[in-house]
Design an enzyme around this catalytic site. Structure first.
Site, PDB file in Angstrom:
ATOM      1  N   GLY A  20       1.071  -1.204   0.087  1.00  0.00           N
ATOM      2  CA  GLY A  20      -0.013  -0.001   0.064  1.00  0.00           C
ATOM      3  C   GLY A  20       0.834   1.215   0.023  1.00  0.00           C
ATOM      4  O   GLY A  20       1.657   1.235   1.087  1.00  0.00           O
ATOM      5  N   THR A  21       1.077   2.120  -1.044  1.00  0.00           N
ATOM      6  CA  THR A  21       2.066   2.675  -1.537  1.00  0.00           C
ATOM      7  C   THR A  21       2.154   4.018  -1.980  1.00  0.00           C
ATOM      8  O   THR A  21       0.829   4.334  -2.409  1.00  0.00           O
ATOM      9  CB  THR A  21       2.407   1.557  -2.865  1.00  0.00           C
ATOM     10  OG1 THR A  21       2.968   0.365  -2.271  1.00  0.00           O
ATOM     11  CG2 THR A  21       3.731   2.172  -3.600  1.00  0.00           C
ATOM     12  N   THR A  22       3.130   4.472  -2.231  1.00  0.00           N
ATOM     13  CA  THR A  22       3.120   5.898  -2.953  1.00  0.00           C
ATOM     14  C   THR A  22       4.576   5.723  -3.861  1.00  0.00           C
ATOM     15  O   THR A  22       5.532   5.558  -3.161  1.00  0.00           O
ATOM     16  CB  THR A  22       3.350   7.126  -2.171  1.00  0.00           C
ATOM     17  OG1 THR A  22       2.232   7.032  -1.234  1.00  0.00           O
ATOM     18  CG2 THR A  22       3.231   8.309  -3.096  1.00  0.00           C
TER      19      THR A  22
END
Length: 219
Positions: A20-22
């Site tokens: 769960g990322t940027t």
């Protein structure tokens, strides 16, 4: 004593591990900057705080991973293997566009089975620095692109802050600021920031620790 509804050790075994990322990549004259946060979660648990989501595909080509950690890494590994063979056959490094097409084709072929979104970025002698988005089997070159759960919080910022013709240092600052803002808002993004700068001279790796992240007025 466990309270009602509290997650147990066994409950996490059924949760898929997600980055769960940027993630983000930016072109500049002579190269690209690729960046990501480092948090990996499984359900409500953070299972890795310092996972490097920037995976090399070839000497001067990287991809940024988001989605299911296992699925994204599987796509990156398959693409890296194909590109290694491609380079041996051609007796020269593969083009960034070729790498992006390999990732796109794998993503589309296994679209029903794999949950992942990869950004492909790098440098080659033909086109210089390039950034490609590959979501859902699509392939599009952009001056910059963002992805992951944290990206929804920073579209306004990146659209307003991006300026054509930025230097490599300005691109690193732009990427760092954008990912930091996403980490502040998105509960699935966090940890440190990994930055990779790719030019004709090679690959520069940097890690920005939590106490080195820029501060914003809302913190």
């Amino acid at each position: 004593m466990l309270r009602a509804g509290a997650p147990t050790a066994g409950s996490f075994r059924t949760k898929e591990v997600h980055t769960g990322t940027t993630i983000m990549a930016v072109e500049f004259d002579g190269g690209v900057v690729v960046g990501s946060d480092s948090r990996v979660s499984a359900g409500e648990a953070v299972v890795n705080r310092v996972f490097d989501k920037l995976s090399p595909l070839h000497q001067r080509i990287f991809c940024a991973l988001s989605g299911s950690a296992a699925d994204a890494q599987a796509i990156a590994d398959m693409a890296a293997y194909q590109l290694e063979l491609h380079g041996l056959e051609l007796e020269e490094p593969p083009l960034v566009l070729a790498a992006a097409n390999v990732v796109k084709n794998i993503s589309y072929k296994y679209r029903e089975d794999l949950l992942a979104h990869l950004i492909v970025a790098g440098w080659d002698q033909r086109e210089g620095g390039q950034v490609y988005g590959t979501m859902g089997g699509m392939l599009i070159r952009q001056p910059f692109t963002i992805g992951g759960s944290g990206s929804s919080y920073i579209y306004g910022y990146v659209d307003a802050a991006y300026k054509p013709g930025m230097t490599s240092e300005e691109c690193r600052r732009f990427t760092t600021n954008a990912i930091t803002l996403a980490m502040n808002r998105d509960g699935s993004s966090g940890g440190v920031i990994y930055l990779v700068t790719i030019t004709v001279a090679g690959v520069d790796h940097r890690v920005i620790l939590g106490d080195e992240l820029p501060k914003f007025y809302d913190e």
